[in-house]
Design a protein around this motif. Structure first.
Motif, PDB file in Angstrom:
ATOM      1  N   TYR A   9       0.945  -1.333   0.052  1.00 27.11           N
ATOM      2  CA  TYR A   9      -0.140   0.137  -0.174  1.00 27.11           C
ATOM      3  C   TYR A   9       0.898   1.532  -0.031  1.00 27.11           C
ATOM      4  CZ  TYR A   9      -3.616  -3.893   1.259  1.00 27.11           C
ATOM      5  OH  TYR A   9      -4.613  -4.119   1.266  1.00 27.11           O
ATOM      6  N   GLY A  10       2.044   1.427  -0.091  1.00 25.62           N
ATOM      7  CA  GLY A  10       2.816   2.591   0.257  1.00 25.62           C
ATOM      8  C   GLY A  10       3.567   2.859   0.948  1.00 25.62           C
ATOM      9  N   THR A  11       3.163   2.684   1.809  1.00 23.70           N
ATOM     10  CA  THR A  11       3.485   3.337   3.271  1.00 23.70           C
ATOM     11  C   THR A  11       4.480   4.031   3.967  1.00 23.70           C
ATOM     12  OG1 THR A  11       1.424   2.673   4.375  1.00 23.70           O
ATOM     13  CG2 THR A  11       3.082   3.864   5.848  1.00 23.70           C
ATOM     14  N   TYR A  12       5.425   2.290   3.377  1.00 24.61           N
ATOM     15  CA  TYR A  12       6.307   2.564   3.716  1.00 24.61           C
ATOM     16  C   TYR A  12       7.647   3.248   2.353  1.00 24.61           C
ATOM     17  CZ  TYR A  12      11.793   0.720   5.209  1.00 24.61           C
ATOM     18  OH  TYR A  12      12.709   0.397   5.602  1.00 24.61           O
ATOM     19  N   VAL A  13       7.285   2.990   1.749  1.00 26.68           N
ATOM     20  CA  VAL A  13       7.896   3.635   0.742  1.00 26.68           C
ATOM     21  C   VAL A  13       8.376   5.758   0.748  1.00 26.68           C
ATOM     22  CG1 VAL A  13       7.671   3.945  -1.991  1.00 26.68           C
ATOM     23  CG2 VAL A  13       7.762   2.482  -1.206  1.00 26.68           C
ATOM     24  N   VAL A  14       7.301   5.815   1.853  1.00 22.70           N
ATOM     25  CA  VAL A  14       6.826   7.527   1.281  1.00 22.70           C
ATOM     26  C   VAL A  14       8.168   7.817   2.253  1.00 22.70           C
ATOM     27  CG1 VAL A  14       5.315   9.096   1.959  1.00 22.70           C
ATOM     28  CG2 VAL A  14       4.343   7.861   0.559  1.00 22.70           C
ATOM     29  N   LYS A  15       7.713   6.465   3.551  1.00 31.17           N
ATOM     30  CA  LYS A  15       8.736   7.359   4.734  1.00 31.17           C
ATOM     31  C   LYS A  15      10.072   7.538   3.733  1.00 31.17           C
ATOM     32  CE  LYS A  15       5.978   5.755   7.454  1.00 31.17           C
ATOM     33  NZ  LYS A  15       5.820   4.377   8.611  1.00 31.17           N
ATOM     34  N   LEU A  16      10.457   6.464   3.136  1.00 31.60           N
ATOM     35  CA  LEU A  16      12.310   6.189   3.006  1.00 31.60           C
ATOM     36  C   LEU A  16      11.894   6.951   1.740  1.00 31.60           C
ATOM     37  CD1 LEU A  16      14.172   3.758   3.145  1.00 31.60           C
ATOM     38  CD2 LEU A  16      12.807   2.829   0.407  1.00 31.60           C
ATOM     39  N   LEU A  17      11.545   7.439   1.331  1.00 28.73           N
ATOM     40  CA  LEU A  17      12.400   8.607   0.127  1.00 28.73           C
ATOM     41  C   LEU A  17      11.835   9.835  -0.136  1.00 28.73           C
ATOM     42  CD1 LEU A  17      11.349   6.550  -2.900  1.00 28.73           C
ATOM     43  CD2 LEU A  17      13.984   6.073  -1.807  1.00 28.73           C
ATOM     44  N   THR A  18      12.877  10.925  -0.346  1.00 31.61           N
ATOM     45  CA  THR A  18      11.967  12.257  -0.464  1.00 31.61           C
ATOM     46  C   THR A  18      11.425  12.197  -1.351  1.00 31.61           C
ATOM     47  OG1 THR A  18      14.214  13.258  -1.894  1.00 31.61           O
ATOM     48  CG2 THR A  18      14.520  13.378   0.265  1.00 31.61           C
ATOM     49  N   GLU A  19      10.427  13.249  -1.595  1.00 31.15           N
ATOM     50  CA  GLU A  19       9.951  13.739  -3.161  1.00 31.15           C
ATOM     51  C   GLU A  19      11.220  13.815  -4.713  1.00 31.15           C
ATOM     52  OE1 GLU A  19       7.033  17.268  -4.981  1.00 31.15           O
ATOM     53  OE2 GLU A  19       6.363  16.590  -2.487  1.00 31.15           O
ATOM     54  N   GLU A  20      11.872  14.243  -4.181  1.00 35.15           N
ATOM     55  CA  GLU A  20      12.909  14.353  -5.035  1.00 35.15           C
ATOM     56  C   GLU A  20      13.405  13.594  -5.276  1.00 35.15           C
ATOM     57  OE1 GLU A  20      13.143  16.350  -1.854  1.00 35.15           O
ATOM     58  OE2 GLU A  20      12.298  18.030  -3.378  1.00 35.15           O
ATOM     59  N   GLU A  21      13.475  12.787  -4.774  1.00 44.24           N
ATOM     60  CA  GLU A  21      14.437  11.405  -4.539  1.00 44.24           C
ATOM     61  C   GLU A  21      13.436  10.424  -5.964  1.00 44.24           C
ATOM     62  OE1 GLU A  21      16.782  10.128  -1.635  1.00 44.24           O
ATOM     63  OE2 GLU A  21      15.578  10.179  -0.945  1.00 44.24           O
ATOM     64  N   GLU A  22      12.325  10.366  -5.369  1.00 44.46           N
ATOM     65  CA  GLU A  22      10.815   9.350  -5.764  1.00 44.46           C
ATOM     66  C   GLU A  22      10.994   9.431  -7.731  1.00 44.46           C
ATOM     67  OE1 GLU A  22       6.110   9.366  -5.924  1.00 44.46           O
ATOM     68  OE2 GLU A  22       7.186   9.058  -3.514  1.00 44.46           O
ATOM     69  N   GLU A  23      11.373  11.208  -7.410  1.00 46.75           N
ATOM     70  CA  GLU A  23      10.549  12.173  -9.043  1.00 46.75           C
ATOM     71  C   GLU A  23      11.572  11.248 -10.254  1.00 46.75           C
ATOM     72  OE1 GLU A  23      10.153  16.160  -9.817  1.00 46.75           O
ATOM     73  OE2 GLU A  23       8.317  15.628  -8.112  1.00 46.75           O
ATOM     74  N   ALA A  24      13.203  11.529  -9.579  1.00 49.09           N
ATOM     75  CA  ALA A  24      14.577  11.458 -10.427  1.00 49.09           C
ATOM     76  C   ALA A  24      13.923   9.751 -10.245  1.00 49.09           C
ATOM     77  CB  ALA A  24      15.003  11.536  -9.220  1.00 49.09           C
ATOM     78  N   ILE A  25      13.548   8.808  -9.417  1.00 50.49           N
ATOM     79  CA  ILE A  25      13.184   7.335 -10.056  1.00 50.49           C
ATOM     80  C   ILE A  25      12.356   7.079 -11.104  1.00 50.49           C
ATOM     81  CG2 ILE A  25      12.760   4.983  -9.235  1.00 50.49           C
ATOM     82  CD1 ILE A  25      14.724   5.732  -6.571  1.00 50.49           C
ATOM     83  N   LEU A  26      11.148   7.498 -10.765  1.00 46.67           N
ATOM     84  CA  LEU A  26      10.177   7.202 -11.491  1.00 46.67           C
ATOM     85  C   LEU A  26       9.946   7.464 -12.832  1.00 46.67           C
ATOM     86  CD1 LEU A  26       7.313   7.430  -9.331  1.00 46.67           C
ATOM     87  CD2 LEU A  26       8.626   5.624 -10.367  1.00 46.67           C
ATOM     88  N   GLY A  27      10.569   9.086 -12.842  1.00 44.39           N
ATOM     89  CA  GLY A  27      10.823  10.159 -14.034  1.00 44.39           C
ATOM     90  C   GLY A  27      12.316   9.166 -15.274  1.00 44.39           C
ATOM     91  N   ALA A  28      12.882   8.595 -14.409  1.00 46.75           N
ATOM     92  CA  ALA A  28      14.199   8.476 -15.076  1.00 46.75           C
ATOM     93  C   ALA A  28      13.485   6.821 -16.120  1.00 46.75           C
ATOM     94  CB  ALA A  28      15.069   7.340 -14.060  1.00 46.75           C
ATOM     95  N   GLY A  29      12.429   5.958 -15.481  1.00 46.28           N
ATOM     96  CA  GLY A  29      11.769   5.051 -16.248  1.00 46.28           C
ATOM     97  C   GLY A  29      12.646   3.838 -15.635  1.00 46.28           C
ATOM     98  N   GLU A  30      14.076   4.240 -15.169  1.00 48.06           N
ATOM     99  CA  GLU A  30      15.040   3.421 -15.250  1.00 48.06           C
ATOM    100  C   GLU A  30      14.704   1.774 -14.294  1.00 48.06           C
ATOM    101  OE1 GLU A  30      17.534   0.941 -13.116  1.00 48.06           O
ATOM    102  OE2 GLU A  30      16.140   1.294 -11.872  1.00 48.06           O
ATOM    103  N   THR A  31      14.836   0.367 -14.898  1.00 50.14           N
ATOM    104  CA  THR A  31      14.835  -0.963 -14.792  1.00 50.14           C
ATOM    105  C   THR A  31      15.845  -1.668 -15.257  1.00 50.14           C
ATOM    106  OG1 THR A  31      13.886  -0.902 -17.076  1.00 50.14           O
ATOM    107  CG2 THR A  31      12.184  -0.434 -15.674  1.00 50.14           C
ATOM    108  N   THR A  32      16.995  -1.449 -14.526  1.00 50.97           N
ATOM    109  CA  THR A  32      18.337  -1.446 -14.519  1.00 50.97           C
ATOM    110  C   THR A  32      18.464  -3.112 -14.642  1.00 50.97           C
ATOM    111  OG1 THR A  32      19.222  -0.632 -13.219  1.00 50.97           O
ATOM    112  CG2 THR A  32      21.025  -2.120 -13.482  1.00 50.97           C
ATOM    113  N   GLU A  33      18.484  -3.767 -16.053  1.00 52.09           N
ATOM    114  CA  GLU A  33      18.221  -5.050 -16.513  1.00 52.09           C
ATOM    115  C   GLU A  33      19.755  -6.449 -16.587  1.00 52.09           C
ATOM    116  OE1 GLU A  33      15.635  -5.671 -19.508  1.00 52.09           O
ATOM    117  OE2 GLU A  33      14.475  -3.792 -18.953  1.00 52.09           O
TER     118      GLU A  33
END
Length: 87
Positions: free
Chosen positions: A63-87
């Motif tokens: 449900y995302g509770t932990y993720v919200v506490k773990l990352l700053t908004e900037e970190e979350e944006e950087a990860i999701l914005g990059a569409g990173e899927t290290t394969e």
């Protein structure tokens, strides 16, 4: 935010490759990619394994509770914005 994005955020924050996590979850890398892109929902068992890998509660990962506490908004944006899927 769905469970797939939560898994992506935690995996990326831990510096873990997608192949490594897929192996630890006993699933194919292509399935993990689909889960992280939220094109496919994971089985409950997969989410439970991921919670153990990341040392978080199942409910928090699902449900995302932990993720919200773990990352700053900037970190979350950087990860999701990059569409990173290290394969």
């Amino acid at each position: 935010m769905g469970v797939g994005k939560n898994i992506l955020l935690l995996r990326t924050n831990k510096g873990m490759a997608q192949l490594e996590l897929a192996a630890r979850l006993d699933i194919d890398n292509s399935l993990l990619s689909k889960i992280e892109k939220e094109k496919e929902l994971p089985y409950k068992e997969t989410v439970q394994k991921a919670a153990k890998v990341f040392d978080v509660r199942y409910e928090d990962l699902a449900y995302g509770t932990y993720v919200v506490k773990l990352l700053t908004e900037e970190e979350e944006e950087a990860i999701l914005g990059a569409g990173e899927t290290t394969e």
